[in-house]
Design a protein around this motif. Sequence first.
Motif, PDB file in Angstrom:
ATOM      1  N   GLU A  98       0.830  -1.196   0.000  1.00 46.34           N
ATOM      2  CA  GLU A  98       0.000   0.000   0.000  1.00 46.34           C
ATOM      3  C   GLU A  98       0.874   1.259   0.000  1.00 46.34           C
ATOM      4  O   GLU A  98       0.647   2.199  -0.767  1.00 46.34           O
ATOM      5  N   GLU A 111      -2.455  12.390  -5.037  1.00 46.37           N
ATOM      6  CA  GLU A 111      -3.514  12.522  -4.026  1.00 46.37           C
ATOM      7  C   GLU A 111      -2.925  12.742  -2.635  1.00 46.37           C
ATOM      8  O   GLU A 111      -3.420  13.565  -1.865  1.00 46.37           O
ATOM      9  N   ILE A 112      -1.891  11.967  -2.329  1.00 47.66           N
ATOM     10  CA  ILE A 112      -1.241  12.120  -1.015  1.00 47.66           C
ATOM     11  C   ILE A 112      -0.674  13.535  -0.887  1.00 47.66           C
ATOM     12  O   ILE A 112      -0.835  14.203   0.141  1.00 47.66           O
ATOM     13  N   GLY A 115      -3.415  16.000  -0.286  1.00 49.75           N
ATOM     14  CA  GLY A 115      -3.870  15.906   1.102  1.00 49.75           C
ATOM     15  C   GLY A 115      -2.892  16.547   2.075  1.00 49.75           C
ATOM     16  O   GLY A 115      -3.285  17.104   3.099  1.00 49.75           O
ATOM     17  N   GLU A 259       0.654  12.546   6.284  1.00 49.76           N
ATOM     18  CA  GLU A 259      -0.556  12.214   5.517  1.00 49.76           C
ATOM     19  C   GLU A 259      -0.706  10.692   5.386  1.00 49.76           C
ATOM     20  O   GLU A 259      -1.815  10.158   5.500  1.00 49.76           O
ATOM     21  N   LEU A 260       0.415  10.001   5.146  1.00 52.61           N
ATOM     22  CA  LEU A 260       0.348   8.532   5.068  1.00 52.61           C
ATOM     23  C   LEU A 260      -0.147   7.972   6.399  1.00 52.61           C
ATOM     24  O   LEU A 260      -1.010   7.091   6.450  1.00 52.61           O
ATOM     25  N   LYS A 261       0.392   8.505   7.466  1.00 56.19           N
ATOM     26  CA  LYS A 261       0.014   8.021   8.799  1.00 56.19           C
ATOM     27  C   LYS A 261      -1.469   8.290   9.069  1.00 56.19           C
ATOM     28  O   LYS A 261      -2.179   7.434   9.607  1.00 56.19           O
ATOM     29  N   ARG A 262      -1.929   9.489   8.672  1.00 56.69           N
ATOM     30  CA  ARG A 262      -3.329   9.848   8.859  1.00 56.69           C
ATOM     31  C   ARG A 262      -4.244   8.837   8.166  1.00 56.69           C
ATOM     32  O   ARG A 262      -5.343   8.539   8.616  1.00 56.69           O
ATOM     33  N   ARG A 263      -3.759   8.301   7.038  1.00 54.78           N
ATOM     34  CA  ARG A 263      -4.553   7.302   6.310  1.00 54.78           C
ATOM     35  C   ARG A 263      -4.305   5.888   6.812  1.00 54.78           C
ATOM     36  O   ARG A 263      -4.738   4.920   6.186  1.00 54.78           O
ATOM     37  N   ILE A 265      -1.432   4.299   6.838  1.00 57.67           N
ATOM     38  CA  ILE A 265      -0.457   3.573   6.014  1.00 57.67           C
ATOM     39  C   ILE A 265       0.912   3.640   6.678  1.00 57.67           C
ATOM     40  O   ILE A 265       1.431   4.717   6.946  1.00 57.67           O
TER      41      ILE A 265
END
Length: 423
Positions: A98, A111-112, A115, A259-263, A265
């Motif tokens: 991912e 997209e990331i 965001g 942002e990855l962490k927020r999702r 990932i």
Amino acid sequence: MSTYLVIGSGGREHAIAWTLGRDGAEVIVAPGNDGIARDSDIDARCVDVDATDVDGLIELAEAESVDLTVVGPEAPLCDGLADAFRDEGLAIFGPGEEAARLEGSKAFANEIMEGAGVPTARWEAFTDPDEAFRHIEAVDYNVAIKADGLAAGKGVVLPEDLDEARETLDSFMEEGRFGEAGERVVIEERLEGPEMSFIVVTDGESVVPMATSRDHKRIGEGGTGPNTGGMGAVSPAPGVEDSLVDDVMETIIEPTLAELKRRGIDYRGFLYAGLMLTSEGPKVLEFNCRMGDPEAQALLFAGNTSIGPILQHAAQGTLQYADDLESASCACCVVLASGGYPSPERDTGHVISGLKAASTVEESKVFHAGTALNDQGDFINAGGRVIGVTGRGDSPEAARNRAYEAVQAINWTGMQYRRDIGR
Ligand code: AMP
Ligand code: GLY
């Protein structure tokens, strides 16, 4: 002493194996190449398991009681190799499937960035070639056309005019030049400025940055001709001030990881930001989920910190306890390529002369990418990019002079290289 498994077979993987092995650690490389196996600086062994053979690699890591696996190329990461290792309780440095979409899908990366508020080019994604073309006609800026998926560094075209834009869309989307990877394209605003590669080690929370570097992507001197995987690299990137690095950390690396962490990932691995240093500040051209090739050869040869323990911390999620990476010197890597490269018709199979003489040039190192041994035990050229001759020194000039001195010793029929790496 730790045992490492390095996955991949090119010059980048030789550099990773060399840096992990130079303190005496045991290094296994799958599948590696003959040049790595013969490197007398390190205790390295190549095992013929392909980078895509997930079960074979897991078996190998278990059988050899490997402490940490380090993945070189992007394809196995995008296919979920790191997840498979973690599911078996095996330590591996590299993002899961991912997280690797940051490289595997340009649209996902955009997209990331959107965001995270990370500066990048204006963009839009299309699955219909006619819509994509109408968009290119409508916008009032020059564009870059990118295949959405992995295209081995060949999925970006900067069209000169509308005809070339149309041809590119047709070849990506109608003729299937990159298969599925090109069914969706991203149309981006074309950015101007010098490029810079910025690579960090991360466990998703903490970050250990590497020095800056710059790749030379075109085949020809002065940045002419078609794009390649990279014809040479220098570190640090010329003309870059320390304050820019702080800026890149704050405006690009940290928000992207947040942002990855927020999702939800989890990102553990190298994070490579390909940047354009525009007049408005650094902007992201692309993210990669691995080290660059040939940036790795320059960065790792210049570095004087043991990277193994840092990667182990990152794999375990304890990177905050790791040392910083120190770059002792400047480095320059000159890639020697086969005749014909970067076209698929390569003139291979010629005996390479002068490797021994090259190895006597002080503060230089020959990293093998596309070499093989013939029946007589001589090295022959067996790929597109064949060797990365790397020099280091206190100044960019010293590093470059050593690299080119070693280059002068080496020859084979059809060998080509750029004489302007680092200029
Ligand atoms: P990428 O694989 O996305 O790094 O693209 C390969 C190369 O294409 C980059 O190193 C740039 O030289 C060029 N490139 C990619 N995107 C852009 C852009 N938006 N504007 C200008 N050049 C670009
Ligand atoms: N040298 C560019 C890359 O590895 O993507």
